[in-house]
Design a protein around this motif. Structure first.
Motif, PDB file in Angstrom:
ATOM      1  N   HIS A 172      55.049  32.781  22.012  1.00  0.00           N
ATOM      2  CA  HIS A 172      55.711  32.314  23.234  1.00  0.00           C
ATOM      3  C   HIS A 172      54.900  31.243  23.940  1.00  0.00           C
ATOM      4  O   HIS A 172      54.619  31.342  25.128  1.00  0.00           O
ATOM      5  CB  HIS A 172      55.987  33.494  24.178  1.00  0.00           C
ATOM      6  CG  HIS A 172      56.818  34.567  23.553  1.00  0.00           C
ATOM      7  ND1 HIS A 172      58.171  34.429  23.366  1.00  0.00           N
ATOM      8  CD2 HIS A 172      56.482  35.770  23.031  1.00  0.00           C
ATOM      9  CE1 HIS A 172      58.644  35.519  22.779  1.00  0.00           C
ATOM     10  NE2 HIS A 172      57.642  36.330  22.544  1.00  0.00           N
ATOM     11  N   GLY A 173      54.475  30.259  23.183  1.00  0.00           N
ATOM     12  CA  GLY A 173      53.791  29.112  23.780  1.00  0.00           C
ATOM     13  C   GLY A 173      52.310  29.294  23.991  1.00  0.00           C
ATOM     14  O   GLY A 173      51.637  28.414  24.508  1.00  0.00           O
ATOM     15  N   GLN A 174      51.781  30.457  23.635  1.00  0.00           N
ATOM     16  CA  GLN A 174      50.340  30.662  23.770  1.00  0.00           C
ATOM     17  C   GLN A 174      49.736  31.009  22.421  1.00  0.00           C
ATOM     18  O   GLN A 174      50.335  31.754  21.638  1.00  0.00           O
ATOM     19  CB  GLN A 174      50.058  31.796  24.754  1.00  0.00           C
ATOM     20  CG  GLN A 174      50.339  31.391  26.188  1.00  0.00           C
ATOM     21  CD  GLN A 174      49.442  32.129  27.161  1.00  0.00           C
ATOM     22  OE1 GLN A 174      49.274  33.332  27.034  1.00  0.00           O
ATOM     23  NE2 GLN A 174      48.874  31.410  28.105  1.00  0.00           N
ATOM     24  N   LEU A 175      48.549  30.478  22.185  1.00  0.00           N
ATOM     25  CA  LEU A 175      47.876  30.755  20.929  1.00  0.00           C
ATOM     26  C   LEU A 175      47.015  32.004  21.080  1.00  0.00           C
ATOM     27  O   LEU A 175      46.104  32.037  21.913  1.00  0.00           O
ATOM     28  CB  LEU A 175      47.009  29.557  20.551  1.00  0.00           C
ATOM     29  CG  LEU A 175      46.500  29.543  19.116  1.00  0.00           C
ATOM     30  CD1 LEU A 175      47.651  29.487  18.130  1.00  0.00           C
ATOM     31  CD2 LEU A 175      45.574  28.364  18.904  1.00  0.00           C
ATOM     32  N   VAL A 176      47.334  33.023  20.315  1.00  0.00           N
ATOM     33  CA  VAL A 176      46.623  34.305  20.457  1.00  0.00           C
ATOM     34  C   VAL A 176      46.339  34.911  19.083  1.00  0.00           C
ATOM     35  O   VAL A 176      46.962  34.527  18.091  1.00  0.00           O
ATOM     36  CB  VAL A 176      47.462  35.322  21.272  1.00  0.00           C
ATOM     37  CG1 VAL A 176      47.562  34.908  22.720  1.00  0.00           C
ATOM     38  CG2 VAL A 176      48.846  35.485  20.653  1.00  0.00           C
TER      39      VAL A 176
END
Lengths: 337, 279
Positions: A30-34
């Protein structure tokens, strides 16, 4: 040194999966790199500088159950949380700064009293690091004794060459065991230098000067005040940090049954040190900022022989008021004593 | 015996309850597992994490002497969530206990010395452990003086033991209450602890002073001791920073490079002067 062809990576993942190991790698969420659990190589983000959060939760989860309790009319029973049945985890694509961060956690959790929860998780963890071919303005690994190709903390370190294949350094026995799962994917490789493929991270301050000057600047109230003036005390920096390990212990449940757990806490929060009486040893935000810097740059080097900062730059990227740790430590390192 | 899971408490049964003062109780605790109890050892000055399942853990000292075997005692004032839950328990109830943690009073180094104990209010419990430890080895020490003060007569804890110490010929006990805190039949001193200490004019030669009390009492007591020539290394106190783990990991009691839970809670004034004042 070995070579791992880019076409071999999906097979490496298959081999790891079929050996009943679980893989965590950077993914777009969702748009975040994790870091998340993945089942195949095509889920992994290919081109990135750094994840938003570190991978420390693999050995130090945000919330870790310590025990179960039960109260009944016959008495109370306390039973320890079972930690022995964890899967083996392979952490793929960890940047060298983050890999080095695991050494700091190890120092804290095995200092005198051995923390079983950390140890059991770390025992089952294999780290496949990935050298950096890019950096941003927040990166400062070269200021804290690391570099974009450090092997410290990694079991295997991969460095991408110009063809998109990977130079593979097998650093530890765990790394060797991983290679043994699929020796055919790794070919011998000579006459190459990983330095050719690494980014250049400018040195912002001298590590030894930062340690010495910060240690001697405890009473320099002005510098801590100036630096912390806009600090919100939100704790975001500690939350994203790969080495911050301060925690709280709480109970949750009913009077009949429930759990005791530990969870991440932050020295930046005003309630961290407050006594029941209301007395607070660190009353001002500047004192809490000083604690975070000195814990990493003075106390941990002295007590645990590790520098508590790996230069990943996450705290600077996450800070809602744009406090930049490298700039602040640079200022401290340049103080005239 | 060190447990493999360092967070798992011993299960302790409350065997007796004593009301010490308003909201202050002492519990005598015994190990539910006899073997654990037999293996348990601690030394004066050490502390533990006491817990009520479902409410959490709270940090305080072991208030009984290590020379008294078979049980430990704790004394606490009802103040926060955990101590309120503890206070609701009665004999027969179970609590959790982790410990012992921290360093100790170096009692062996005090052989042949005069001992001067100075305590205020609810800080007598951490000192009671070392007082009884030293009283059980009474012949090793010379003069034995205890100065204890509280806000009011009602707030004095361990009243039955104060009486016992008062009756002993080998203990010099001075009790005091803050002005206005006395009752009609109060026979002790009236005045703040530092004031009474000044009046006592303690001799510093060959004397160890042990000071436990609220920060304000400690702040005004050290200068009196210094006035009478006590050296910093002969003045002992304990720090009471907030703690969670008790073994140097949770980060809460960090004062400079020191972890109060591991390097303390016992410090000399000389050591305190080396520390930043974050306590």
């Amino acid at each position: 040194m070995k070579l791992l062809k880019k076409e071999a990576l999906p097979k490496l993942f298959e081999k790891i999966n079929s050996a009943d190991k679980v893989i965590y790698a950077p993914v777009e969420n969702h748009g975040q790199l994790v870091y998340r659990r993945v089942s195949a190589y095509d889920e992994v983000k290919k081109d990135y500088i750094q994840t938003v959060q570190s991978a420390k939760y693999v050995v130090f989860p945000k919330i870790e159950k310590l025990l179960d309790y039960q109260n009944s009319k016959d008495g109370t029973s306390l039973s320890e949380a079972v930690i022995d049945e964890l899967p083996e985890i392979v952490l793929f694509g960890v940047r060298p700064c983050d890999a080095a961060g695991f050494d700091v956690l190890k120092a804290v959790f095995t200092w005198d009293f051995n923390d079983k929860f950390y140890i059991e998780r770390a025992k089952k963890l294999t780290i496949i690091g990935l050298s950096c071919s890019k950096c941003d303005n927040e990166c400062f690994c070269t200021s804290v004794g690391l570099n974009p190709g450090s092997t410290k903390g990694s079991d295997i370190l991969l460095t991408k060459n110009n063809e998109g294949d990977y130079l593979a350094e097998i650093v530890t026995d765990k790394g060797q065991a991983m290679v043994s799962l699929c020796t055919d994917l790794f070919s011998d490789h000579k006459d190459d230098n990983k330095e050719n493929y690494l980014t250049k991270v400018p040195v912002k301050f001298e590590k030894d000067a930062a340690i010495e000057k910060s240690t001697k600047s405890f009473e320099n109230e002005q510098i801590w005040f100036d630096q912390a003036m806009r600090c919100l005390g939100c704790g975001a920096c500690t939350y994203v940090c790969p080495t911050c390990s301060c925690f709280d212990i709480q109970d949750e449940g009913t009077s009949a049954k429930g759990i005791r757990y530990r969870c991440w806490d932050s020295c930046g929060l005003s309630q961290f040190t407050i006594h029941t009486s209301g007395h607070n040893p660190r009353e001002e935000q500047s004192q809490r900022w000083r604690q975070r810097i000195l814990h990493k740059y003075s106390y941990q080097p002295e007590r645990l022989q590790v520098l508590g900062c790996v230069g990943c730059g996450r705290c600077s990227r996450s800070c809602p008021v744009d406090m930049n740790i490298a700039e602040h430590v640079e200022t401290i390192a340049e103080i005239e004593l | 015996m060190k447990k493999e899971n360092i967070y798992l408490p011993y299960l302790m049964r409350i065997v007796s309850v004593r009301e010490e003062a308003p909201e202050v109780r002492t519990y005598r605790l015994q190990f539910e597992n006899e073997e654990e109890g037999n293996q348990f050892e601690f030394q004066a000055g050490q502390f533990g994490e006491y817990s009520v399942a479902g409410q959490g853990e709270s940090t305080f000292c072991i208030a009984s002497s290590p020379t008294r075997k078979g049980y430990i005692e704790c004394t606490f004032r009802k103040t926060g969530r955990v101590t309120a839950a503890l206070a609701d328990l009665e004999a027969g109830s179970f609590i959790g206990f982790r410990g012992p943690y921290g360093n100790i009073f170096p009692i062996e180094e005090w052989n042949g010395k005069n001992l001067l104990f100075i305590a205020g209010g609810i800080a007598l419990p951490p000192m009671r452990c070392v007082i009884w430890n030293c009283l059980d080895l009474r012949e090793k020490f010379k003069d034995f003086t205890i100065l204890y003060g509280a806000r009011t007569v009602n707030d004095l804890v361990y009243k039955h033991e104060l009486k016992e110490w008062e009756e002993r010929t080998d203990v010099n006990l001075v009790t005091t209450v803050d002005p206005g805190g006395q009752t009609e039949d109060w026979k002790g001193e009236i005045g703040f602890v530092p004031t009474i200490l000044d009046k006592m004019a303690p001799k510093a030669e060959n004397t160890i002073a042990i000071v436990c009390g609220p920060p304000i009492m400690i702040k005004y007591t050290f200068p009196i001791l210094e006035k009478y020539g006590f050296k910093d290394e002969n003045i002992f106190t304990t720090l009471e920073n907030r703690m969670k783990c008790g073994f140097g990991k949770c980060g809460r009691c960090n004062v400079g490079k020191v972890f109060v839970c591991k390097d303390g809670p016992v410090f000399t004034l000389a050591q305190l002067k080396e520390l930043p004042a974050e306590y």
